[in-house]
Structures are given as structure tokens and as C-alpha cells.
Design an enzyme around this catalytic site. Structure first.
Site, PDB file in Angstrom:
ATOM      1  CG  ASP A  21     -79.376  59.584   8.701  1.00  0.00           C
ATOM      2  OD1 ASP A  21     -80.316  59.850   9.484  1.00  0.00           O
ATOM      3  OD2 ASP A  21     -78.634  58.596   8.841  1.00  0.00           O
ATOM      4  CG  ASN A  69     -87.981  57.182   9.133  1.00  0.00           C
ATOM      5  OD1 ASN A  69     -87.722  57.914   8.196  1.00  0.00           O
ATOM      6  ND2 ASN A  69     -87.020  56.550   9.793  1.00  0.00           N
TER       7      ASN A  69
HETATM    8  C1  IPE Z   1     -83.141  57.006   6.360  1.00  0.00           C
HETATM    9  O1  IPE Z   1     -82.670  57.456   7.567  1.00  0.00           O
HETATM   10  C2  IPE Z   1     -84.532  57.531   6.110  1.00  0.00           C
HETATM   11  C3  IPE Z   1     -84.613  58.946   5.830  1.00  0.00           C
HETATM   12  C4  IPE Z   1     -83.610  59.762   5.678  1.00  0.00           C
HETATM   13  C5  IPE Z   1     -85.950  59.454   5.684  1.00  0.00           C
HETATM   14  P1  IPE Z   1     -82.859  56.621   8.913  1.00  0.00           P
HETATM   15  O2  IPE Z   1     -82.226  57.422   9.971  1.00  0.00           O
HETATM   16  O3  IPE Z   1     -84.279  56.256   9.100  1.00  0.00           O
HETATM   17  O4  IPE Z   1     -82.033  55.294   8.593  1.00  0.00           O
HETATM   18  P2  IPE Z   1     -81.348  54.273   9.573  1.00  0.00           P
HETATM   19  O5  IPE Z   1     -82.376  53.903  10.608  1.00  0.00           O
HETATM   20  O6  IPE Z   1     -80.177  54.965  10.184  1.00  0.00           O
HETATM   21  O7  IPE Z   1     -80.937  53.124   8.712  1.00  0.00           O
HETATM   22  C1  IPE Z   2     -83.190  62.134   9.300  1.00  0.00           C
HETATM   23  O1  IPE Z   2     -82.673  62.373  10.547  1.00  0.00           O
HETATM   24  C2  IPE Z   2     -84.644  62.509   9.200  1.00  0.00           C
HETATM   25  C3  IPE Z   2     -85.578  61.371   9.177  1.00  0.00           C
HETATM   26  C4  IPE Z   2     -85.224  60.126   9.121  1.00  0.00           C
HETATM   27  C5  IPE Z   2     -86.993  61.688   9.208  1.00  0.00           C
HETATM   28  P1  IPE Z   2     -82.796  61.345  11.737  1.00  0.00           P
HETATM   29  O2  IPE Z   2     -84.039  61.627  12.505  1.00  0.00           O
HETATM   30  O3  IPE Z   2     -82.672  59.950  11.236  1.00  0.00           O
HETATM   31  O4  IPE Z   2     -81.521  61.742  12.588  1.00  0.00           O
HETATM   32  P2  IPE Z   2     -80.486  60.773  13.311  1.00  0.00           P
HETATM   33  O5  IPE Z   2     -80.058  59.740  12.317  1.00  0.00           O
HETATM   34  O6  IPE Z   2     -81.213  60.172  14.480  1.00  0.00           O
HETATM   35  O7  IPE Z   2     -79.375  61.688  13.706  1.00  0.00           O
HETATM   36 MG    MG Z   3     -81.125  58.684  10.969  1.00  0.00          MG
END
Ligand code: IPE
Ligand code: IPE
Ligand code: MG
Length: 258
Positions: A21, A69
Site C-alpha cells: 500500500d 480496487n
Molecule cells: C489494499 O489497499 C489492496 C491492495 C494493496 C491491492 P487499498 O489501498 O485498496 O486499501 P484501502 O482502500 O486503504 O483499505
Molecule cells: C497500493 O497503493 C496499490 C494498489 C492498491 C493497487 P494505493 O494505490 O492504494 O496507494 P495509496 O493508498 O492511495 O497511497
Molecule cells: Mg491504498
């Protein structure tokens, strides 16, 4: 690497799962678009995979793309992530072979675009004879939908008279999970400081040790994986029993009731 020497070979995890993340925040801090963070995040994946292979970690499972996502992010970001996955596979399969890494996937992958699925199948086939680390990418993955799929499969078995409802055990549920051939994770790492599970491996992490780091995923390197593994080595796993000093059996050998 000094930390490499500090790892206790008797307290190594067999399976490490990671919630990668913070890509968006990494880019935001640099006034760049989220895409740049995702691209940098793909670089981290390769560093971590190669470190896992160097320490002979049998299982590494990365949360690359959740079901949520795909439903809740802008179409442009979703399609960018799909293209990034394809190009990651195209450019790294050779290195996976050099590192004896086998790749596989969990999630509702049948719903991904067909060109991406073709590339995924190609990468899995090209690495299927490797015997080192198994890299599992969770793609279009949601733990609740995994459980729904398992319940549906069990209901069909009951309907066909193969199983009686009062005979259903934890093992029956497990044999219908996407992770059926894998051990449960010993260690779950989440980057970028969020204290939540975000629908990842809910069943499988019942007794998993959790390690949250403030570091954003694009800044995560092999040395940080080793740090988390070192911290794991110092944990006292009890599985609902007593610790070794209190007369409990060795944590690893305690049977979790099924
Ligand atoms: C979890 O991260 C999913 C992945 C790392 C693929 P998200 O960024 O989607 O999770 P939330 O929305 O902060 O819970
Ligand atoms: C994790 O990074 C990757 C995916 C969930 C695909 P994020 O895209 O969730 O990054 P933040 O949480 O917005 O920083
Ligand atoms: Mg995230």
C-alpha cells in the site's frame, strides 16, 4: 547485508503475505500522478521477490489488486494497473527463472481482460517448473468473495449428496479456497501505516503475525522484508495456548483445532 546474518534460521516464516500500500501517497508527496507511484511500486515487487528467493522463502503472496480496487477506482487507473501487470510479467519472467521463482495467482482472475489473462498464463507456464519461492499475486482478489465461492462449492457437494451439512469441517472450507495448496501466512506485512486488512486472506490469517510499517510501498526494499522477518523471529506465537516458557508446546507444533 548485516541483517541477513541476524536472521535466526530456526525462526523463519514459511509464508509471508504483503499488502502493498501507499503508491498513490508516494507519488502525491512528489507532486506526481498516482501512476508514477504504481510504476515505482512494481520495481519494489521485483526487489522483494529476489530477496525472498535469496533467503529461500517458500511462499510470498502479494496483494496487487483487490476486487474493490476494480470496482471503486477510476477506469483509467484500473486500466493502467492492468497494463502495468502485463508489462511487469513480460519484463520479469526471465529474472524469475534465474531466481527459481514460480508464479501463480489467486482471485477472480477470469474477470480480468483477456490479453492480461493470456500474459498471466504465459508467465505461470514459463515458471511452473521452478522449485524455489512461489510468488502468488492476488489479483481481482477479495477474501469475502473467496469465501462465497467456497460456500457455493460446498453447497453443490451437499446438493449432490457427497457431504452432509453436519459433516462440514474447517478442512472442507479450506479445500475450496483459492489458497488450497498453500500453508497459511506466518507473517503479514502492510506498508504505509494503515492498520487494516482490506479484505485480504481473512480466513488464512487467523494466527498470522502482523507487521505494519509506515514506509510507503515504492520505498520498500529487500532489507525491509528482512527487518520484518527479524521482528517476526522475536514474536512469541501462542496459537491460543501457552508460551514455551510457560510450559506450552513449541508454537510451531501446536495444533490449531480444525
Ligand atoms: C489494499 O489497499 C489492496 C491492495 C494493496 C491491492 P487499498 O489501498 O485498496 O486499501 P484501502 O482502500 O486503504 O483499505
Ligand atoms: C497500493 O497503493 C496499490 C494498489 C492498491 C493497487 P494505493 O494505490 O492504494 O496507494 P495509496 O493508498 O492511495 O497511497
Ligand atoms: Mg491504498
Amino acid at each position: 547485508m548485516a541483517i541477513f546474518r541476524r536472521l535466526d534460521p530456526t525462526r523463519m516464516p514459511e509464508h509471508v503475505a504483503i499488502i502493498m500500500d501507499g503508491n498513490g501517497r508516494w507519488a502525491g508527496k512528489r507532486s506526481m500522478k498516482r501512476f508514477v507511484g504504481h510504476k515505482q511500486g512494481a520495481e519494489s515487487v521485483q526487489f522483494v521477490v529476489e530477496t525472498a528467493s535469496r533467503i529461500n522463502l517458500p511462499w510470498l503472496t502479494l496483494y496487487a489488486f483487490s476486487l474493490e480496487n476494480s470496482l471503486r477506482r477510476p477506469r483509467l487507473e484500473v486500466s493502467f494497473l492492468m497494463r502495468l501487470l502485463s508489462s511487469y510479467l513480460a519484463s520479469n519472467v526471465e529474472r524469475m527463472n534465474d531466481n527459481n521463482v514460480r508464479i501463480q495467482y489467486i482471485g477472480r482472475t477470469a474477470e480480468l481482460p483477456s490479453e492480461v489473462r493470456d500474459r498471466m498464463e504465459w508467465a505461470a507456464e514459463a515458471t511452473c517448473r521452478n522449485t524455489g519461492t512461489t510468488l502468488t499475486l492476488a489479483l481481482n482478489y477479495g477474501s469475502r468473495s473467496e469465501l462465497v465461492d467456497a460456500v457455493r462449492a460446498l453447497a453443490r457437494e451437499v446438493e449432490q449428496g457427497l457431504l452432509r451439512p453436519d459433516q462440514v469441517t474447517e478442512h472442507d472450507i479450506e479445500r475450496h479456497l483459492y489458497t488450497r495448496d498453500m500453508p497459511d501466512p506466518d507473517l503479514l506485512i502492510r506498508t504505509s501505516g494503515e492498520m487494516r486488512i482490506s479484505n485480504y486472506l481473512l480466513w488464512q490469517i487467523a494466527y498470522t503475525e502482523i507487521f505494519v510499517t509506515e514506509r510507503l510501498w515504492p520505498d520498500f526494499r529487500g532489507s525491509h522484508l528482512l527487518e520484518a522477518i527479524e521482528a517476526f523471529g522475536a514474536r512469541n506465537r501462542r496459537f491460543g495456548g501457552l508460551s514455551e516458557s510457560e510450559g506450552g508446546a513449541l508454537a510451531g507444533s501446536v495444533l490449531v483445532p480444525r
